[in-house]
Scaffold this motif. Sequence first.
Motif, PDB file in Angstrom:
ATOM      1  N   ARG A   1      76.854  40.533  -2.990  1.00 23.61           N
ATOM      2  CA  ARG A   1      76.483  39.767  -3.856  1.00 23.61           C
ATOM      3  C   ARG A   1      75.129  39.599  -3.304  1.00 23.61           C
ATOM      4  O   ARG A   1      74.471  38.660  -3.785  1.00 23.61           O
ATOM      5  N   ALA A   2      75.268  40.708  -2.292  1.00 24.76           N
ATOM      6  CA  ALA A   2      73.717  40.843  -1.813  1.00 24.76           C
ATOM      7  C   ALA A   2      72.205  40.891  -3.208  1.00 24.76           C
ATOM      8  O   ALA A   2      72.688  41.376  -4.368  1.00 24.76           O
ATOM      9  N   ASN A   3      71.309  40.557  -2.567  1.00 22.57           N
ATOM     10  CA  ASN A   3      70.624  41.052  -3.171  1.00 22.57           C
ATOM     11  C   ASN A   3      70.583  43.323  -3.620  1.00 22.57           C
ATOM     12  O   ASN A   3      70.349  43.659  -2.269  1.00 22.57           O
ATOM     13  N   PRO A   4      69.833  43.550  -5.064  1.00 21.54           N
ATOM     14  CA  PRO A   4      70.775  44.483  -5.300  1.00 21.54           C
ATOM     15  C   PRO A   4      69.575  45.942  -4.804  1.00 21.54           C
ATOM     16  O   PRO A   4      69.782  46.423  -3.418  1.00 21.54           O
ATOM     17  N   GLY A   5      68.229  44.869  -4.505  1.00 23.27           N
ATOM     18  CA  GLY A   5      67.210  46.241  -3.966  1.00 23.27           C
ATOM     19  C   GLY A   5      67.793  45.973  -2.337  1.00 23.27           C
ATOM     20  O   GLY A   5      67.726  47.208  -1.760  1.00 23.27           O
ATOM     21  N   ASP A   6      67.769  45.028  -1.534  1.00 26.33           N
ATOM     22  CA  ASP A   6      67.472  45.606  -0.222  1.00 26.33           C
ATOM     23  C   ASP A   6      69.219  45.670   0.085  1.00 26.33           C
ATOM     24  O   ASP A   6      68.638  46.829   1.205  1.00 26.33           O
TER      25      ASP A   6
END
Length: 184
Positions: free
Chosen positions: A99-104
């Motif tokens: 669910r995290a930011n995909p880029g990060d």
Amino acid sequence: MRKVIYGINLTLDGCCDHTKGVGYEDVHEYFTDLMRDVDLIVYGRKTYELMVPFWPDVAKTQSMSKASNEFARVFDSIDKLVFSKTLDKVEDKNTRLARANPGDEILKLKQEQGKNISLGGVTLPTQLIKLGLVDEYHFVFQPIVVGEGRRLFEEISLPKKLELKLVESKILKSGCVALRYLKQ
């Protein structure tokens, strides 16, 4: 550093809708070979739901052609990461939900030890391409024109032109053409 590799099938008119193309055997062989150097496959929800449980089921039953069965076996053996805000859980044994930011998350994964990271689909790859996180591109063009369907990069607005260098081209027996590019 691990490379993020994006691979996709396209028709000659740029359609990437999976229902419009053809399932060429040598395309399965091409992508099977590509996945042998991968230890993580990354998808968004839509692509994940297209691929799983279909390919894991084929891996178990070996119910398709030789090339498709081998693709399924290799696919099923690789860990998967699915980015989704709507899925509550994933069914596949070697898949985890993010669910995290995909880029990060992809930036962090690129710096970990391991083989390459495979990226599939359209929406999630578009986001990661825009962030400059995709290192290699594999475009396999099928020798058909469908005249309709979703087009690759139709939803992308890049901050600057994406410069790619062609490093390999291969004409498959079916007439499909596989092009491999590196980000410059």
